[in-house]
Design an enzyme around this catalytic site. Sequence first.
Site, PDB file in Angstrom:
ATOM      1  N   ARG A  80     -40.322 -43.793 -14.551  1.00 25.10           N
ATOM      2  CA  ARG A  80     -40.471 -42.392 -14.122  1.00 25.10           C
ATOM      3  C   ARG A  80     -41.363 -41.843 -15.221  1.00 25.10           C
ATOM      4  O   ARG A  80     -41.957 -40.846 -15.671  1.00 25.10           O
ATOM      5  CB  ARG A  80     -38.857 -42.268 -14.529  1.00 25.10           C
ATOM      6  CG  ARG A  80     -39.010 -40.544 -14.357  1.00 25.10           C
ATOM      7  CD  ARG A  80     -37.343 -40.462 -14.477  1.00 25.10           C
ATOM      8  NE  ARG A  80     -36.491 -41.025 -15.101  1.00 25.10           N
ATOM      9  CZ  ARG A  80     -35.037 -40.274 -15.742  1.00 25.10           C
ATOM     10  NH1 ARG A  80     -35.168 -40.456 -14.409  1.00 25.10           N
ATOM     11  NH2 ARG A  80     -34.873 -40.449 -16.604  1.00 25.10           N
ATOM     12  N   LYS A 183     -40.004 -36.048 -17.051  1.00 23.21           N
ATOM     13  CA  LYS A 183     -39.137 -35.604 -18.306  1.00 23.21           C
ATOM     14  C   LYS A 183     -39.945 -35.271 -19.484  1.00 23.21           C
ATOM     15  O   LYS A 183     -40.184 -36.057 -20.264  1.00 23.21           O
ATOM     16  CB  LYS A 183     -38.382 -36.793 -18.286  1.00 23.21           C
ATOM     17  CG  LYS A 183     -37.115 -36.587 -18.538  1.00 23.21           C
ATOM     18  CD  LYS A 183     -36.284 -38.287 -18.387  1.00 23.21           C
ATOM     19  CE  LYS A 183     -34.534 -38.093 -18.831  1.00 23.21           C
ATOM     20  NZ  LYS A 183     -33.573 -37.204 -18.597  1.00 23.21           N
ATOM     21  N   GLU A 219     -32.292 -27.293 -10.015  1.00 19.65           N
ATOM     22  CA  GLU A 219     -31.320 -28.554 -11.041  1.00 19.65           C
ATOM     23  C   GLU A 219     -29.803 -27.772 -12.167  1.00 19.65           C
ATOM     24  O   GLU A 219     -29.495 -26.764 -11.480  1.00 19.65           O
ATOM     25  CB  GLU A 219     -32.145 -28.538 -12.126  1.00 19.65           C
ATOM     26  CG  GLU A 219     -32.506 -29.406 -13.039  1.00 19.65           C
ATOM     27  CD  GLU A 219     -32.257 -31.056 -12.871  1.00 19.65           C
ATOM     28  OE1 GLU A 219     -31.480 -31.680 -11.376  1.00 19.65           O
ATOM     29  OE2 GLU A 219     -33.478 -31.585 -12.816  1.00 19.65           O
TER      30      GLU A 219
HETATM   31  C1  LIG Z   1     -33.070 -37.181 -17.688  1.00 24.00           C
HETATM   32  C2  LIG Z   1     -32.677 -36.123 -16.756  1.00 24.00           C
HETATM   33  C3  LIG Z   1     -31.731 -35.880 -15.758  1.00 24.00           C
HETATM   34  C4  LIG Z   1     -30.350 -37.551 -15.646  1.00 24.00           C
HETATM   35  O1  LIG Z   1     -31.586 -38.487 -15.091  1.00 24.00           O
HETATM   36  P1  LIG Z   1     -31.073 -39.549 -15.058  1.00 24.00           P
HETATM   37  O2  LIG Z   1     -31.707 -40.726 -15.008  1.00 24.00           O
HETATM   38  O3  LIG Z   1     -30.130 -39.923 -14.585  1.00 24.00           O
HETATM   39  O4  LIG Z   1     -30.842 -39.915 -17.204  1.00 24.00           O
HETATM   40  C5  LIG Z   1     -31.264 -34.855 -14.808  1.00 24.00           C
HETATM   41  N1  LIG Z   1     -32.287 -34.084 -14.886  1.00 24.00           N
HETATM   42  C6  LIG Z   1     -32.891 -33.710 -16.149  1.00 24.00           C
HETATM   43  C7  LIG Z   1     -33.905 -32.575 -16.684  1.00 24.00           C
HETATM   44  C8  LIG Z   1     -33.290 -34.132 -16.885  1.00 24.00           C
HETATM   45  O5  LIG Z   1     -34.177 -34.657 -18.016  1.00 24.00           O
END
Ligand SMILES: *Cc1c(COP(=O)(O)O)cnc(C)c1O
Length: 339
Positions: A80, A183, A219
């Site tokens: 990721r 992210k 989200e």
């Molecule tokens: C990090 C994140 C998540 C959760 O991802 P995980 O891999 O399950 O920790 C969900 N939404 C957003 C916006 C994030 O930044």
Amino acid sequence: MVNIDWKNLPFGYMKTNCNIRCYWRDGKWGELEVSDSEYINLHIAATALHYGQEAFEGTKAFRGKDGKIRLFRCAENAKRMQNSASYIKMIAPPEDLFIEAIRKIVKLNSEFVPPYESGASLYIRPLLIGSGPQVGVKPANEFLFLIFVTPVGPYFKEGFRPVDIVIARDSDRAAPQGTGHIKVGGNYAASLPGQEKAHGLGFSTVLYLDSKEKKYIDECGPANFFAIKNNSYITPESHSILPSITNMSLMELAKDMGMSVERRKIPVEELGTFEEVGACGTAAVISPINKIVDIEENKIFQYCQNHEPGPISKKLYDTLRAIQYGDLPDKFNWISFID
Ligand SMILES: *Cc1c(COP(=O)(O)O)cnc(C)c1O
């Protein structure tokens, strides 16, 4: 062991033994450097500071009943970070370097991995930033990859607690063709007004709708949204949602429990038909949702009775946690050990 009150750890930052840094310069990655400083020496014109050229990750290490330290699916975090980096024109560490760095920093801070009984864990924060100087809007020519760790308490101090959330109709965290799927810090900056407003109104977070039509669920604050209905696990499909590793894992667990899994657009009107809803991510695994309030449309969707999480959310939560702490066999091959 360090002297820490494990039972009362907050979900916050604490200094540990060391962190790790690695620079990409002149077309290649350097050595993993271990540092006990909590500061970095950064060029004042670094692209991360001015133009938000940065991406991060989050994962955890867990100590099992057997005392062994377990990592959960961190190769997925490596991939990721590569996706995030390539979209905003950064060079990401290759998967093996990323994993080597995580293993090294967890090992060097192993006394900060909380004991099994505490329900706490070691949060691992990899970060990649454009560290080279630019004044025009251009990608940096130098990148810094770093990882720090910090022990964190269980997200739910008084156990697994449902939360109340509010639909955000007057703010968006990401544009339809923007950076919601990666992210990066910019999405978090954009989410601060909605988050602050929700807190001010007494809600724990916001539920975003798609930013183009405001018709579909997107989200849920900094986490993915899911719903349960007719033995189905339903989660929204959208370009502006970050692909959560927790959500991916819950989808596999739901299938394994004999549920069907639907990944599709979820119209906001469908909220009234769900049996259970929740948010998911590394920090909490699952935050069950008690109610969703739509202020502008004057609607309240209530899911929990007596503030109790629904049975399927509870089962998914218990199962994933048991795999992470080694209480259930790792039948999906999600765990790797630190020796
Ligand atoms: C990090 C994140 C998540 C959760 O991802 P995980 O891999 O399950 O920790 C969900 N939404 C957003 C916006 C994030 O930044």
